[in-house]
Write a protein that holds these residues in place. Structure first.
Motif, PDB file in Angstrom:
ATOM      1  N   SER A 145       0.858  -1.184   0.000  1.00 52.69           N
ATOM      2  CA  SER A 145       0.000   0.000   0.000  1.00 52.69           C
ATOM      3  C   SER A 145       0.892   1.231   0.000  1.00 52.69           C
ATOM      4  N   ILE A 146       0.590   2.172  -0.876  1.00 52.66           N
ATOM      5  CA  ILE A 146       1.435   3.356  -1.065  1.00 52.66           C
ATOM      6  C   ILE A 146       0.587   4.620  -1.026  1.00 52.66           C
ATOM      7  N   ASP A 147       1.150   5.676  -0.430  1.00 53.65           N
ATOM      8  CA  ASP A 147       0.547   7.001  -0.485  1.00 53.65           C
ATOM      9  C   ASP A 147       1.661   8.023  -0.608  1.00 53.65           C
ATOM     10  N   LEU A 148       1.506   8.956  -1.530  1.00 45.49           N
ATOM     11  CA  LEU A 148       2.480  10.027  -1.739  1.00 45.49           C
ATOM     12  C   LEU A 148       1.850  11.372  -1.403  1.00 45.49           C
ATOM     13  N   GLU A 149       2.689  12.290  -0.969  1.00 48.20           N
ATOM     14  CA  GLU A 149       2.310  13.700  -0.855  1.00 48.20           C
ATOM     15  C   GLU A 149       3.221  14.456  -1.811  1.00 48.20           C
ATOM     16  N   VAL A 150       2.618  15.148  -2.754  1.00 54.62           N
ATOM     17  CA  VAL A 150       3.358  15.830  -3.818  1.00 54.62           C
ATOM     18  C   VAL A 150       3.036  17.313  -3.768  1.00 54.62           C
ATOM     19  N   GLY A 151       4.063  18.140  -3.928  1.00 58.94           N
ATOM     20  CA  GLY A 151       3.878  19.586  -3.917  1.00 58.94           C
ATOM     21  C   GLY A 151       3.062  20.061  -5.103  1.00 58.94           C
ATOM     22  N   LEU A 152       2.113  20.964  -4.850  1.00 56.18           N
ATOM     23  CA  LEU A 152       1.284  21.505  -5.925  1.00 56.18           C
ATOM     24  C   LEU A 152       2.103  22.351  -6.896  1.00 56.18           C
ATOM     25  N   ARG A 153       3.028  23.115  -6.367  1.00 53.61           N
ATOM     26  CA  ARG A 153       3.802  24.028  -7.219  1.00 53.61           C
ATOM     27  C   ARG A 153       4.985  23.346  -7.887  1.00 53.61           C
ATOM     28  N   ALA A 159       5.800  -8.667  -3.419  1.00 50.28           N
ATOM     29  CA  ALA A 159       4.394  -8.256  -3.406  1.00 50.28           C
ATOM     30  C   ALA A 159       3.713  -8.696  -4.702  1.00 50.28           C
ATOM     31  N   SER A 160       2.443  -8.991  -4.613  1.00 53.34           N
ATOM     32  CA  SER A 160       1.666  -9.391  -5.788  1.00 53.34           C
ATOM     33  C   SER A 160       1.075  -8.199  -6.523  1.00 53.34           C
ATOM     34  N   PHE A 161       0.809  -7.113  -5.771  1.00 55.77           N
ATOM     35  CA  PHE A 161       0.208  -5.936  -6.397  1.00 55.77           C
ATOM     36  C   PHE A 161       0.427  -4.719  -5.507  1.00 55.77           C
ATOM     37  N   LEU A 162       0.156  -3.554  -6.085  1.00 54.00           N
ATOM     38  CA  LEU A 162       0.204  -2.291  -5.368  1.00 54.00           C
ATOM     39  C   LEU A 162      -1.225  -1.866  -5.053  1.00 54.00           C
ATOM     40  N   LEU A 163      -1.400  -1.142  -3.956  1.00 54.33           N
ATOM     41  CA  LEU A 163      -2.706  -0.676  -3.532  1.00 54.33           C
ATOM     42  C   LEU A 163      -2.586   0.777  -3.098  1.00 54.33           C
ATOM     43  N   GLY A 164      -3.527   1.604  -3.534  1.00 48.14           N
ATOM     44  CA  GLY A 164      -3.512   2.997  -3.114  1.00 48.14           C
ATOM     45  C   GLY A 164      -4.713   3.749  -3.636  1.00 48.14           C
ATOM     46  N   HIS A 165      -4.924   4.944  -3.092  1.00 50.21           N
ATOM     47  CA  HIS A 165      -6.030   5.806  -3.505  1.00 50.21           C
ATOM     48  C   HIS A 165      -5.503   6.817  -4.518  1.00 50.21           C
ATOM     49  N   LEU A 189      -3.942   5.935  -7.101  1.00 47.11           N
ATOM     50  CA  LEU A 189      -2.630   5.353  -7.381  1.00 47.11           C
ATOM     51  C   LEU A 189      -2.287   5.403  -8.865  1.00 47.11           C
ATOM     52  N   ILE A 190      -3.222   5.036  -9.710  1.00 50.54           N
ATOM     53  CA  ILE A 190      -2.940   4.880 -11.142  1.00 50.54           C
ATOM     54  C   ILE A 190      -2.728   6.231 -11.832  1.00 50.54           C
ATOM     55  N   ALA A 191      -3.591   7.187 -11.582  1.00 49.95           N
ATOM     56  CA  ALA A 191      -3.496   8.472 -12.282  1.00 49.95           C
ATOM     57  C   ALA A 191      -2.567   9.470 -11.598  1.00 49.95           C
ATOM     58  N   VAL A 236      -4.057  -1.750  -7.863  1.00 45.92           N
ATOM     59  CA  VAL A 236      -5.459  -1.664  -7.471  1.00 45.92           C
ATOM     60  C   VAL A 236      -5.656  -0.262  -6.897  1.00 45.92           C
ATOM     61  N   ASP A 237      -6.547   0.490  -7.525  1.00 43.65           N
ATOM     62  CA  ASP A 237      -6.767   1.879  -7.152  1.00 43.65           C
ATOM     63  C   ASP A 237      -8.104   1.995  -6.436  1.00 43.65           C
ATOM     64  N   THR A 238      -8.074   2.352  -5.150  1.00 42.87           N
ATOM     65  CA  THR A 238      -9.310   2.449  -4.384  1.00 42.87           C
ATOM     66  C   THR A 238     -10.198   3.596  -4.853  1.00 42.87           C
ATOM     67  N   LEU A 239      -9.635   4.569  -5.547  1.00 40.77           N
ATOM     68  CA  LEU A 239     -10.460   5.636  -6.120  1.00 40.77           C
ATOM     69  C   LEU A 239     -11.443   5.046  -7.125  1.00 40.77           C
ATOM     70  N   TRP A 240     -10.999   4.075  -7.890  1.00 43.98           N
ATOM     71  CA  TRP A 240     -11.858   3.443  -8.883  1.00 43.98           C
ATOM     72  C   TRP A 240     -12.851   2.483  -8.245  1.00 43.98           C
TER      73      TRP A 240
END
Length: 120
Positions: free
Chosen positions: A22-30, A70-76, A78-80, A101-105
């Motif tokens: 399971s992965i989550d990133l925080e990315v700067g808007l600017r 790992a068999s797969f990645l999981l995140g919200h 994640l794909i886009a 696997v994208d929980t948003l979808w």
């Protein structure tokens, strides 16, 4: 709902430990740079990564190592969102080859009446 012999109901004592990262990133808007990230292996107790500052390249190397097996990645989103940022930061990450696997979808399946899920 009752349990059948083929599909017993899960109990609180039942463990659920998918072989995923399971992965989550925080990315700067600017600057669109990865400022922090967190990752957790569902099948390896205590196997996690938290990056808030320092050497991003080293953190991505540790992330790739954590994905080993790992068999797969999981995140919200994640794909886009997360995967393109990871690929831009370090295109040779082996984890980028894993299914995602994208929980948003999946969210509209769980909450189809939410207005933001409607397509029309």
């Amino acid at each position: 709902m009752t349990a059948s012999s083929n599909f017993p109901l899960a109990s609180p004592m039942c463990s659920f430990a998918p072989r995923c990262l399971s992965i989550d990133l925080e990315v700067g808007l600017r600057d669109t740079r990865i400022h922090s990230l967190a990752a957790l292996r569902g099948d390896l107790p205590g196997a996690s990564l938290h990056f808030r500052q320092g050497d991003l390249f080293a953190a991505l190397e540790r992330l790739d190592a954590l994905a080993e097996g790992a068999s797969f990645l999981l995140g919200h989103n994640l794909i886009a969102f997360d995967l393109p940022h990871l690929a831009a930061a370090k295109p040779d990450l082996r984890l980028l080859q894993l299914p995602a696997v994208d929980t948003l979808w999946l969210n509209p399946l769980a909450f189809p009446r939410n207005p933001y899920h409607q397509t029309t």
